[in-house]
Design a protein around this motif. Sequence first.
Motif, PDB file in Angstrom:
ATOM      1  N   CYS A 130       0.833  -1.197   0.000  1.00 56.60           N
ATOM      2  CA  CYS A 130       0.000   0.000   0.000  1.00 56.60           C
ATOM      3  C   CYS A 130       0.870   1.251   0.000  1.00 56.60           C
ATOM      4  O   CYS A 130       0.600   2.213  -0.729  1.00 56.60           O
ATOM      5  CB  CYS A 130      -0.927  -0.003   1.211  1.00 56.60           C
ATOM      6  SG  CYS A 130      -1.939   1.478   1.383  1.00 56.60           S
ATOM      7  N   HIS A 131       1.909   1.246   0.804  1.00 52.70           N
ATOM      8  CA  HIS A 131       2.783   2.420   0.900  1.00 52.70           C
ATOM      9  C   HIS A 131       3.555   2.629  -0.404  1.00 52.70           C
ATOM     10  O   HIS A 131       3.764   3.777  -0.822  1.00 52.70           O
ATOM     11  CB  HIS A 131       3.741   2.263   2.074  1.00 52.70           C
ATOM     12  CG  HIS A 131       4.539   3.498   2.351  1.00 52.70           C
ATOM     13  ND1 HIS A 131       3.961   4.697   2.709  1.00 52.70           N
ATOM     14  CD2 HIS A 131       5.875   3.715   2.306  1.00 52.70           C
ATOM     15  CE1 HIS A 131       4.911   5.608   2.882  1.00 52.70           C
ATOM     16  NE2 HIS A 131       6.071   5.036   2.640  1.00 52.70           N
ATOM     17  N   MET A 187      -3.505   3.786   7.051  1.00 52.72           N
ATOM     18  CA  MET A 187      -4.309   4.953   7.438  1.00 52.72           C
ATOM     19  C   MET A 187      -3.593   6.244   7.072  1.00 52.72           C
ATOM     20  O   MET A 187      -4.182   7.171   6.490  1.00 52.72           O
ATOM     21  CB  MET A 187      -4.572   4.941   8.947  1.00 52.72           C
ATOM     22  CG  MET A 187      -5.494   3.844   9.439  1.00 52.72           C
ATOM     23  SD  MET A 187      -5.837   4.075  11.209  1.00 52.72           S
ATOM     24  CE  MET A 187      -5.817   2.362  11.759  1.00 52.72           C
ATOM     25  N   VAL A 188      -2.332   6.311   7.447  1.00 55.79           N
ATOM     26  CA  VAL A 188      -1.538   7.509   7.173  1.00 55.79           C
ATOM     27  C   VAL A 188      -1.470   7.773   5.670  1.00 55.79           C
ATOM     28  O   VAL A 188      -1.626   8.915   5.218  1.00 55.79           O
ATOM     29  CB  VAL A 188      -0.128   7.350   7.782  1.00 55.79           C
ATOM     30  CG1 VAL A 188       0.824   8.395   7.234  1.00 55.79           C
ATOM     31  CG2 VAL A 188      -0.193   7.419   9.305  1.00 55.79           C
ATOM     32  N   ASP A 189      -1.240   6.726   4.901  1.00 53.39           N
ATOM     33  CA  ASP A 189      -1.157   6.884   3.441  1.00 53.39           C
ATOM     34  C   ASP A 189      -2.458   7.426   2.868  1.00 53.39           C
ATOM     35  O   ASP A 189      -2.455   8.332   2.021  1.00 53.39           O
ATOM     36  CB  ASP A 189      -0.825   5.541   2.783  1.00 53.39           C
ATOM     37  CG  ASP A 189       0.606   5.098   3.000  1.00 53.39           C
ATOM     38  OD1 ASP A 189       1.454   5.960   3.297  1.00 53.39           O
ATOM     39  OD2 ASP A 189       0.879   3.892   2.882  1.00 53.39           O
ATOM     40  N   ALA A 190      -3.571   6.865   3.312  1.00 52.83           N
ATOM     41  CA  ALA A 190      -4.876   7.290   2.795  1.00 52.83           C
ATOM     42  C   ALA A 190      -5.141   8.760   3.128  1.00 52.83           C
ATOM     43  O   ALA A 190      -5.561   9.543   2.264  1.00 52.83           O
ATOM     44  CB  ALA A 190      -5.982   6.403   3.361  1.00 52.83           C
ATOM     45  N   CYS A 191      -4.888   9.134   4.376  1.00 49.78           N
ATOM     46  CA  CYS A 191      -5.134  10.516   4.801  1.00 49.78           C
ATOM     47  C   CYS A 191      -4.222  11.490   4.068  1.00 49.78           C
ATOM     48  O   CYS A 191      -4.658  12.538   3.581  1.00 49.78           O
ATOM     49  CB  CYS A 191      -4.920  10.645   6.304  1.00 49.78           C
ATOM     50  SG  CYS A 191      -6.075   9.700   7.310  1.00 49.78           S
ATOM     51  N   SER A 192      -2.949  11.147   4.010  1.00 51.88           N
ATOM     52  CA  SER A 192      -1.977  12.016   3.351  1.00 51.88           C
ATOM     53  C   SER A 192      -2.322  12.248   1.896  1.00 51.88           C
ATOM     54  O   SER A 192      -2.264  13.378   1.391  1.00 51.88           O
ATOM     55  CB  SER A 192      -0.581  11.391   3.467  1.00 51.88           C
ATOM     56  OG  SER A 192       0.356  12.083   2.667  1.00 51.88           O
ATOM     57  N   MET A 193      -2.701  11.192   1.203  1.00 52.14           N
ATOM     58  CA  MET A 193      -2.969  11.309  -0.226  1.00 52.14           C
ATOM     59  C   MET A 193      -4.185  12.179  -0.499  1.00 52.14           C
ATOM     60  O   MET A 193      -4.162  13.070  -1.370  1.00 52.14           O
ATOM     61  CB  MET A 193      -3.147   9.932  -0.842  1.00 52.14           C
ATOM     62  CG  MET A 193      -3.238   9.990  -2.350  1.00 52.14           C
ATOM     63  SD  MET A 193      -3.258   8.351  -3.051  1.00 52.14           S
ATOM     64  CE  MET A 193      -3.788   8.767  -4.703  1.00 52.14           C
ATOM     65  N   LEU A 194      -5.277  11.940   0.224  1.00 51.64           N
ATOM     66  CA  LEU A 194      -6.481  12.735   0.001  1.00 51.64           C
ATOM     67  C   LEU A 194      -6.239  14.201   0.348  1.00 51.64           C
ATOM     68  O   LEU A 194      -6.724  15.106  -0.347  1.00 51.64           O
ATOM     69  CB  LEU A 194      -7.647  12.187   0.814  1.00 51.64           C
ATOM     70  CG  LEU A 194      -8.208  10.824   0.387  1.00 51.64           C
ATOM     71  CD1 LEU A 194      -9.416  10.451   1.246  1.00 51.64           C
ATOM     72  CD2 LEU A 194      -8.585  10.804  -1.090  1.00 51.64           C
ATOM     73  N   TYR A 195      -5.470  14.457   1.405  1.00 53.48           N
ATOM     74  CA  TYR A 195      -5.211  15.837   1.812  1.00 53.48           C
ATOM     75  C   TYR A 195      -4.365  16.566   0.768  1.00 53.48           C
ATOM     76  O   TYR A 195      -4.629  17.742   0.458  1.00 53.48           O
ATOM     77  CB  TYR A 195      -4.512  15.862   3.171  1.00 53.48           C
ATOM     78  CG  TYR A 195      -4.659  17.181   3.893  1.00 53.48           C
ATOM     79  CD1 TYR A 195      -5.789  17.453   4.648  1.00 53.48           C
ATOM     80  CD2 TYR A 195      -3.672  18.161   3.803  1.00 53.48           C
ATOM     81  CE1 TYR A 195      -5.936  18.667   5.312  1.00 53.48           C
ATOM     82  CE2 TYR A 195      -3.807  19.376   4.456  1.00 53.48           C
ATOM     83  CZ  TYR A 195      -4.942  19.622   5.206  1.00 53.48           C
ATOM     84  OH  TYR A 195      -5.095  20.836   5.842  1.00 53.48           O
ATOM     85  N   ARG A 196      -3.385  15.882   0.214  1.00 50.48           N
ATOM     86  CA  ARG A 196      -2.565  16.487  -0.843  1.00 50.48           C
ATOM     87  C   ARG A 196      -3.417  16.822  -2.064  1.00 50.48           C
ATOM     88  O   ARG A 196      -3.262  17.890  -2.670  1.00 50.48           O
ATOM     89  CB  ARG A 196      -1.435  15.528  -1.235  1.00 50.48           C
ATOM     90  CG  ARG A 196      -0.341  15.385  -0.184  1.00 50.48           C
ATOM     91  CD  ARG A 196       0.568  14.198  -0.496  1.00 50.48           C
ATOM     92  NE  ARG A 196       1.435  13.879   0.618  1.00 50.48           N
ATOM     93  CZ  ARG A 196       2.763  14.105   0.647  1.00 50.48           C
ATOM     94  NH1 ARG A 196       3.351  14.634  -0.407  1.00 50.48           N
ATOM     95  NH2 ARG A 196       3.474  13.788   1.697  1.00 50.48           N
ATOM     96  N   LEU A 197      -4.290  15.908  -2.418  1.00 54.32           N
ATOM     97  CA  LEU A 197      -5.155  16.146  -3.566  1.00 54.32           C
ATOM     98  C   LEU A 197      -6.091  17.327  -3.305  1.00 54.32           C
ATOM     99  O   LEU A 197      -6.320  18.161  -4.187  1.00 54.32           O
ATOM    100  CB  LEU A 197      -5.959  14.886  -3.896  1.00 54.32           C
ATOM    101  CG  LEU A 197      -5.156  13.761  -4.553  1.00 54.32           C
ATOM    102  CD1 LEU A 197      -5.932  12.441  -4.501  1.00 54.32           C
ATOM    103  CD2 LEU A 197      -4.810  14.105  -6.003  1.00 54.32           C
ATOM    104  N   GLN A 198      -6.618  17.417  -2.096  1.00 53.05           N
ATOM    105  CA  GLN A 198      -7.480  18.547  -1.742  1.00 53.05           C
ATOM    106  C   GLN A 198      -6.733  19.868  -1.857  1.00 53.05           C
ATOM    107  O   GLN A 198      -7.283  20.864  -2.345  1.00 53.05           O
ATOM    108  CB  GLN A 198      -8.016  18.379  -0.320  1.00 53.05           C
ATOM    109  CG  GLN A 198      -9.314  17.643  -0.231  1.00 53.05           C
ATOM    110  CD  GLN A 198      -9.981  17.730   1.132  1.00 53.05           C
ATOM    111  OE1 GLN A 198     -11.040  17.184   1.314  1.00 53.05           O
ATOM    112  NE2 GLN A 198      -9.379  18.386   2.085  1.00 53.05           N
TER     113      GLN A 198
END
Length: 468
Positions: free
Chosen positions: A251-252, A291-302
């Motif tokens: 995932c990472h 969890m960290v990967d999912a949060c980080s990715m969506l936040y960067r996209l936002q």
Amino acid sequence: MHSSSLRDCKAWESEGLLLSTSSNEACKMYDAALTQYVSWCNDKSLGGLEGCISKMQAADPSFVMGHVIANGLELIGTGRSVLLDKGLASAVQKTVELSKTQAVTERERLHALAVEMFAKGCFPKACNLWETILQDYPTDMLALKFAHDSYFYMGYQPQMRDCVARVLPHWKPHMPLYGYLKGMYAFGLVETNLYDRAEKMAEEGLSLNPGDAWSVHSIAHVHEMRAEVERGLKFMEQTENNWKGCDMLACHNYWHWALYHIEKGEYEAALTIFDNQISQSLHSSGAMLDMVDACSMLYRLQMEGVNVGDRWKEVVKVTKPHAEDHVLVFNDLHFLMSSLGAKEEETTRRVMVSLQEHVKAPGENYQHALGQDLGLPMCEALVEFDSGNYSRTVELLHPIRYQMKGIGGSDAQRDIFSQLLIHAALKSEDKSHQKLARGLLVERDAFRPNSPLTDRLIRRATAMHGLG
């Protein structure tokens, strides 16, 4: 991994790493658990990591190093807190008690004590104990890996590199797990900006074991930090079949792959990776890294202006139960991203209020001690940014930007907070903040030239404020 290759009591003793048990099965399952931890791969033929730990404990319930690795892995995963999970706290205490009542070696006793220190949040003390072990037993992979991971959590990048450098000469190519040292050392080199050496070391690791997902990961970091987007994309595609089965890290690695697409502005490609890989892994594993990967990715996209739809609502279902864990400040920040993204005000309040309580009396807990000067301001900055208070976000982040390394994680992971500061400064109505944005972009371009993302931000700054 074939069970016949796993080390029994005699094999461990012959390597100078005596395990205080008479059970060959316990020794073999300890080896299996260690191998899966180091390789980031659950071996289904042996029942996976959990299955091996269960077999090990059944073979010898009083096996001290069995308790050390079982509880150490729970703790190092940072998904459970001894402050909230009484079962884990009790298991750690039992480990310590067994080390005092059983006939064990000094090395094993120090291992148990290190696990206790980590559980209490005394990360530096735990690392000192693992380093003490490594001085006399440089081929103790468990001590090395626990120390390496703990340095990572503290942002101790030179120590993460050097703990591997010190022991490497004592290892020989025929020793089990030898090849994985290359990827571990490569990662320490990446995080201390020695990119050429890191790439060479990781390539050596892959020549020994093409399925070494951590060596792949180290090279992914090299390409990320050099903004070598096309090389990174090509490398991940060419090696995917070798590492996608390493379920604890795949995932990472997909997250890194998606970062290249975000860098290029290929947002749909990044979202496809999120939906097909990261989200699915998150919901199937519930692992903290996922969890960290999912949060980080969506936040960067936002931050890039991408509408991520209802994805936050699915992510927060997994992160919400951890809102009051406070094992790592780094984790807290990502939980907060998810609660803010999902507009769950009560969860956001729980994260903030409980963190404020912990930092009042941190004691020896390293992460809680970070809270007052680092954790709380960074969390507050996320809340202020979400509320549109961009000037306040800058006021919170700018004074501590050079201390942010202390929350741990990699340079690539923490870059999200550098981007947050830039976006806040760009959006702030304060002219001095707009000038700050210009300076931040200039330094970003100097350190990491040819970055499409930086170029986009520079163009945005020029369009918004005439910052050329």
